[in-house]
Scaffold this active site. Sequence first.
Site, short mmCIF file in Angstrom:
data_model
loop_
_atom_site.label_atom_id
_atom_site.label_comp_id
_atom_site.label_asym_id
_atom_site.label_seq_id
_atom_site.Cartn_x
_atom_site.Cartn_y
_atom_site.Cartn_z
CB VAL A 12 -0.95 0.01 1.23
CG1 VAL A 12 -1.68 1.34 1.34
CG2 VAL A 12 -1.94 -1.13 1.14
CB CYS A 262 -7.58 -7.27 2.82
SG CYS A 262 -5.98 -6.59 2.46
C1 UGA Z 1 -9.75 -6.32 -1.23
C2 UGA Z 1 -10.77 -5.24 -1.61
O1 UGA Z 1 -11.40 -5.58 -2.82
C3 UGA Z 1 -10.06 -3.89 -1.77
O2 UGA Z 1 -11.01 -2.87 -2.03
C4 UGA Z 1 -9.32 -3.56 -0.48
O3 UGA Z 1 -8.63 -2.33 -0.56
C5 UGA Z 1 -8.31 -4.65 -0.20
O4 UGA Z 1 -9.03 -5.91 -0.07
C6 UGA Z 1 -7.61 -4.30 1.09
O5 UGA Z 1 -8.26 -4.25 2.13
O6 UGA Z 1 -6.42 -3.96 1.03
P1 UGA Z 1 -8.05 -7.85 -2.61
O7 UGA Z 1 -7.66 -8.49 -1.32
O8 UGA Z 1 -6.98 -7.49 -3.58
O9 UGA Z 1 -8.88 -6.49 -2.33
O10 UGA Z 1 -9.01 -8.90 -3.30
P2 UGA Z 1 -10.37 -8.92 -4.13
O11 UGA Z 1 -10.10 -8.68 -5.55
O12 UGA Z 1 -11.41 -8.10 -3.47
O13 UGA Z 1 -10.74 -10.48 -3.96
C7 UGA Z 1 -10.80 -11.08 -2.66
C8 UGA Z 1 -11.12 -12.55 -2.76
O14 UGA Z 1 -12.49 -12.75 -3.12
C9 UGA Z 1 -10.30 -13.31 -3.81
O15 UGA Z 1 -9.92 -14.57 -3.29
C10 UGA Z 1 -11.27 -13.49 -4.97
O16 UGA Z 1 -10.99 -14.61 -5.78
C11 UGA Z 1 -12.58 -13.65 -4.21
N1 UGA Z 1 -13.77 -13.30 -5.00
C12 UGA Z 1 -13.94 -12.04 -5.48
C13 UGA Z 1 -14.76 -14.26 -5.22
O17 UGA Z 1 -14.64 -15.42 -4.77
N2 UGA Z 1 -15.87 -13.91 -5.91
C14 UGA Z 1 -16.06 -12.66 -6.41
O18 UGA Z 1 -17.11 -12.41 -7.04
C15 UGA Z 1 -15.08 -11.70 -6.19
#
Ligand code: UGA
Length: 447
Positions: A12, A262
């Site tokens: 970050v 996160c």
């Molecule tokens: C997440 C949030 O989306 C960010 O906005 C936030 O800033 C960040 O955490 C943080 O707190 O720093 P991130 O951890 O990069 O971001 O991941 P995401 O893209 O949100 O995905 C999280 C998990 O959910 C992944 O394992 C993804 O595969 C899963 N996911 C996502 C699903 O299973 N289904 C979905 O429809 C979307």
Amino acid sequence: MNVAIIGGTGYVGLVTGVGLAAHNHQVICADINETKINGLNNGILPIYEEGLSDLLSEVKARKKIHFTSNISAAVEASDIIFVSVGTPEGKNGETDISQLVRALKSIANNMNTYKLIAIKSTVPVGTNEMARKFLQSNLKNHSCSFDVVSNPEFLRVGSAVQDFLSPERIIVGADSKKAADMMKKLYSSFDTPIIVTDTKSAEMIKYACNSYLATRISFINEIAEICEKVNADIHAVLDGMKLDKRIGGLYLSPGPGFGGPCLSKDIKSLINTGVKANANVNLLKSVMGRNDVQIMNIMHTVEHELAEMDAKKVSVLGLSFKAGTNDTRNSPAIRLIEKLIEKNYEIVVYDPVVKQLEDVLNPQVTFSKSADEAAKGSDCLIIMTEWDEFKKMDLKSVYYRMRTPVIIDTRNILSVEEAFKAGIRYSGIGTRKLQNKETMKVYRNIV
Ligand code: UGA
């Protein structure tokens, strides 16, 4: 403006530093990790993020960013000091804010004039208030005044640079007009709404957002399981849901459960905050509970498919917690591999970018060079990450390579019909099973 970032080599901190430098602020990224600082001074990035390397070269060439392990000098030279250190999961659901406290101590020791301290790290509600009191009582130079603001980040791994440069909103939690005005000035070149609120609400916004995203994922995973049980099709259900503007289609992809550094950490922290405040947090607990169910369900499917087999070679495709990153922190694939190891399966893995695992897991898995190689002689192929190359797999070739053509597609990236046509026994998450005598026969023949 002159900006320092403490924790400036972290994911970050570095993206924030480079992004603010791109907006023409004068940035010093400071960090106690000298190896990373030396690396950055020599153009070596400690993380891979799409677009970060190019943007860093550009701002370095314009002398808009500097890297140092001298925290005192960075504090002295800056008007705004961002704190973006790690706030990992601590004991008993607490958030470990020890790195934040260490950063505040260095700021308190080195304040030489008015400073605005902006906390970017995700911290439990009330931490900004605590930070203000801590700074006040540890201040060396009592003639200096300061403010503390909350400025949470919403950066996704894999698209962090884009998220920083084109945010949907900027949240500023400030308890003084001077502090709020300084933050508005800092972000004045961003074409984005800036929401100014109090520090506690700003801290809460971050937790509420991550918890809501996780809730949608757990919700759809539960709907998908019911679909499987009643022979409905999740793809059709989603098509019907997402056109409702109140619902939309994002964060509703069923899968192996949410992973990454996160979402889980933040919900657990929010549960802890709620419990301590005597709030009812049953929904949040269920969201977490549902996530654990996903891995258990995948394990049940594996065991069911391989129940009568002697050799049990399982291939796991995808190790990162989502596509587009080599980050395996809290990855569903790793959680599944741990369970497969407990059950003594022979495990072959392949990921386009992750080429090794933690020391304890490494000896228990065999790495393949390609998805095709991983399929060779396998009894069950489990897709855990939605990498594009898995979407393009030649299913007929996979069929011929496998000992038993069973695919468990936890990301629903393959077509049920195509898999069926290739003779594969296919299970998605919430998808219909297409199995007729033909597929059953092929399956039995190979067994
Ligand atoms: C997440 C949030 O989306 C960010 O906005 C936030 O800033 C960040 O955490 C943080 O707190 O720093 P991130 O951890 O990069 O971001 O991941 P995401 O893209 O949100 O995905 C999280 C998990 O959910 C992944 O394992 C993804 O595969 C899963 N996911 C996502 C699903 O299973 N289904 C979905 O429809 C979307």
